[in-house]
Write a protein that holds these residues in place. Structure first.
Motif, PDB file in Angstrom:
ATOM      1  N   CYS A 187      25.318  40.871  38.708  1.00 38.78           N
ATOM      2  CA  CYS A 187      25.683  42.105  39.029  1.00 38.78           C
ATOM      3  C   CYS A 187      26.570  42.086  40.465  1.00 38.78           C
ATOM      4  N   CYS A 188      27.615  42.946  40.294  1.00 42.12           N
ATOM      5  CA  CYS A 188      28.530  42.973  41.649  1.00 42.12           C
ATOM      6  C   CYS A 188      28.711  44.423  41.872  1.00 42.12           C
ATOM      7  N   VAL A 189      28.271  44.744  43.237  1.00 45.72           N
ATOM      8  CA  VAL A 189      28.571  46.153  43.785  1.00 45.72           C
ATOM      9  C   VAL A 189      29.585  46.127  44.673  1.00 45.72           C
TER      10      VAL A 189
ATOM     11  N   VAL B  28      46.515  31.290  45.525  1.00 44.54           N
ATOM     12  CA  VAL B  28      47.558  32.281  45.742  1.00 44.54           C
ATOM     13  C   VAL B  28      46.752  33.568  45.428  1.00 44.54           C
ATOM     14  N   GLY B  29      46.947  34.348  46.499  1.00 43.46           N
ATOM     15  CA  GLY B  29      46.132  35.759  46.315  1.00 43.46           C
ATOM     16  C   GLY B  29      45.406  36.058  47.619  1.00 43.46           C
ATOM     17  N   GLY B  30      44.672  37.180  47.619  1.00 47.58           N
ATOM     18  CA  GLY B  30      43.940  37.450  48.721  1.00 47.58           C
ATOM     19  C   GLY B  30      42.978  38.715  48.388  1.00 47.58           C
ATOM     20  N   GLY B  31      42.204  38.761  47.390  1.00 50.80           N
ATOM     21  CA  GLY B  31      41.046  39.765  47.128  1.00 50.80           C
ATOM     22  C   GLY B  31      39.743  39.175  46.913  1.00 50.80           C
ATOM     23  N   GLY B  32      39.069  39.889  46.252  1.00 46.91           N
ATOM     24  CA  GLY B  32      37.654  39.499  46.059  1.00 46.91           C
ATOM     25  C   GLY B  32      37.632  38.495  45.019  1.00 46.91           C
ATOM     26  N   ARG B  33      38.321  38.519  43.955  1.00 50.42           N
ATOM     27  CA  ARG B  33      38.580  37.733  42.942  1.00 50.42           C
ATOM     28  C   ARG B  33      38.835  36.163  43.397  1.00 50.42           C
TER      29      ARG B  33
ATOM     30  N   THR C 223      35.570  38.692  37.703  1.00 49.41           N
ATOM     31  CA  THR C 223      35.332  37.333  38.064  1.00 49.41           C
ATOM     32  C   THR C 223      34.145  36.981  39.255  1.00 49.41           C
ATOM     33  N   GLN C 224      33.959  38.248  39.930  1.00 53.90           N
ATOM     34  CA  GLN C 224      33.073  38.139  40.858  1.00 53.90           C
ATOM     35  C   GLN C 224      31.454  37.907  40.212  1.00 53.90           C
ATOM     36  N   VAL C 225      31.491  38.455  38.930  1.00 52.56           N
ATOM     37  CA  VAL C 225      30.063  38.154  38.261  1.00 52.56           C
ATOM     38  C   VAL C 225      30.217  37.080  37.179  1.00 52.56           C
TER      39      VAL C 225
ATOM     40  N   ALA D 132      29.001  42.905  46.703  1.00 47.93           N
ATOM     41  CA  ALA D 132      27.643  42.258  46.994  1.00 47.93           C
ATOM     42  C   ALA D 132      27.354  41.848  45.484  1.00 47.93           C
ATOM     43  N   VAL D 133      27.220  40.451  45.482  1.00 49.24           N
ATOM     44  CA  VAL D 133      26.890  39.835  44.101  1.00 49.24           C
ATOM     45  C   VAL D 133      25.290  39.151  44.057  1.00 49.24           C
TER      46      VAL D 133
END
Ligand code: AMP
Ligand code: GLY
Length: 424
Positions: A329-331, A6-11, A293-295, A381-382
């Motif tokens: 790293c996440c930019v 459930v959700g809809g983002g980068g995480r 979360t993305q890193v 961008a990770v």
């Protein structure tokens, strides 16, 4: 196992990519997802806050497991509703999610159980708050009690600003009911650290630490945003500090929630400030951080689904959670103008990420098969690498290959962390 996220983002994109690696993962659905997530999961346009719609979907597709990541559905009781319908979930129930949903609750919890945090007073009456602010020490921090899209904490430098903020929160109700109660809090200083952890209500297993970059512009200038980039691990978070946090903050928090009859199972996020008096809690979140979360997840070498199932089952073990050495790293690439006004609808060209690289999409949709921008934060961008310096270099190199009109990114993600590593 068929899984619903459930959700809809980068995480959520990062969570789904990690779940896909699991041996036991079957079909993955994402509600509502986004145009980028659609490459990795079946996205269905049911809002993350449409609890009835989510339960109906999960039943109809007979999903085996659900992962609820955003704060709103968690605080609304999405996990309770899914579990009641017989669908096992990763995520806290409503009575545990209050640790994020009410800052007054979490502050009282910390006071009652002696968990280090900023000193503060709670107010429900604007006149009493204003009176208190006349003699407060500045800068001071004013926080709305409830969820406020990450904008509910305001640092004020003098009485005039403070008075204006109280009026906005309590009288004009810019955050709605979230501002019915406010906290006036001591201003702390020191490096900030995000620590996401898994807990099954018995043990707490911290993930690799990270550092968010919340301000819109380089050198931490400009407005607060949902996060313009992250790095992991956070160099300020030494092993000694980690041990201190476990003893004084992490375990006491999990035990306090049990003692209150609000056992927390899921991802518990500790927003910490490393002050001269030791680590203190700035905030709790009842969920994975975005863009932490993305890193964090790209460095996880264990099976995320197995961990989540163990959290739900109350049988989490420390050895189930392993991270690779190295850094990430996440930019974030945002639409120019974010977090204020920005325009959307621009086509995005994405490169094919190399080994140790990934692109997590947050604000983009598909229009006739073409990915176009649809939000303020568009994507992250990770890159992971053996060293932080290399991870930063690779994340920026990847970001440079992504194109859309009016793209904006900070140029200094990780710079402060690199300086800390050099002892500066
Ligand atoms: P919060 O919404 O509680 O996460 O706060 C957002 C940001 O405001 C934090 O990441 C900190 O940078 C800052 N902040 C919150 N509380 C304090 C405090 N007591 N002292 C100094 N800065 C704070
Ligand atoms: N990055 C901070 C949060 O997720 O709230």
């Amino acid at each position: 196992m068929d899984i619903l996220v459930v959700g809809g983002g980068g995480r959520e994109h990062a969570v789904i990519k990690a779940l896909k690696k699991s041996r036991r993962a079957g079909k993955i659905y994402c509600l509502p997802g986004n145009g980028g997530i659609a490459r990795d999961a079946e996205c269905v346009p049911v809002k993350a806050t449409d609890i009835d719609g989510i339960v109906a979907f999960a039943r109809e597709r007979e999903v085996d497991f659900a992962v609820v990541t955003p704060d709103d559905p968690l605080c609304m009781g999405c996990v309770d509703a899914l579990e009641a319908a017989g669908i096992p979930c990763f995520g806290p129930t409503k009575n545990a999610a209050v640790i994020e949903g009410s800052k007054v609750f979490s502050k009282n919890l910390m006071k009652k159980y002696g968990i280090p945090t900023a000193a503060s007073e709670t107010f429900s009456d604007p006149a009493a708050a204003t009176e208190y602010l006349k003699t407060a020490k500045y800068p001071t921090v004013i926080k709305a009690d409830g969820l406020a899209l990450g904008k509910g904490a305001v640092i004020v430098n003098d009485f005039e600003e403070a008075q204006k903020t109280v009026k906005e929160m309590m009288v004009d109700k810019v955050f709605g009911a979230s501002g019915e109660h406010i906290l006036i809090e001591e201003f702390l200083t020191g490096p900030e650290v995000s620590v996401l952890s898994f807990t099954d209500g018995k043990i707490v297993v911290p993930m690799v630490s990270s550092m968010d970059h919340k301000r819109a512009k380089d050198n931490d200038e400009g407005l607060n945003t949902g996060g313009m980039g992250t790095i992991a691990p956070n160099p300020y978070y030494t092993d000694a500090i980690a041990a201190e946090c476990m003893e004084k903050i992490f375990l006491p928090t999990v035990r306090a929630m049990n003692a209150e009859g609000r056992t927390f199972k899921g991802c518990l996020y500790f927003g910490l400030m490393l002050t001269a008096d030791g680590p203190k809690v700035i905030e709790y979140n009842c969920r994975f951080g975005d863009p932490e979360t993305q890193v964090v997840l790209p460095l996880l070498t264990s099976d995320l689904l197995e961990i989540m199932l163990a959290v739900r089952g109350g049988c989490l073990r420390e050895d189930m959670v392993r991270f690779r050495k190295g850094a990430a790293c996440c930019v974030v690439l945002a639409s120019e103008g974010y977090p204020k006004k920005y325009s959307t609808g621009y086509p995005i060209t994405l490169p094919e990420p190399g080994a140790g690289e990934d692109i997590y999409v947050a604000g983009a949709k598909l229009e006739n098969g073409q990915l176009v921008t649809s939000g303020g934060r568009v994507l992250g961008a990770v890159a992971t690498a053996d060293t932080l310096k290399e991870a930063i270099g690779r994340a920026y190199a990847l970001a440079e290959k992504i194109h859309f009109e009016n793209a904006y990114m900070r140029r200094d993600i990780g710079r402060r962390a690199l300086m800390a590593l050099k002892g500066e």
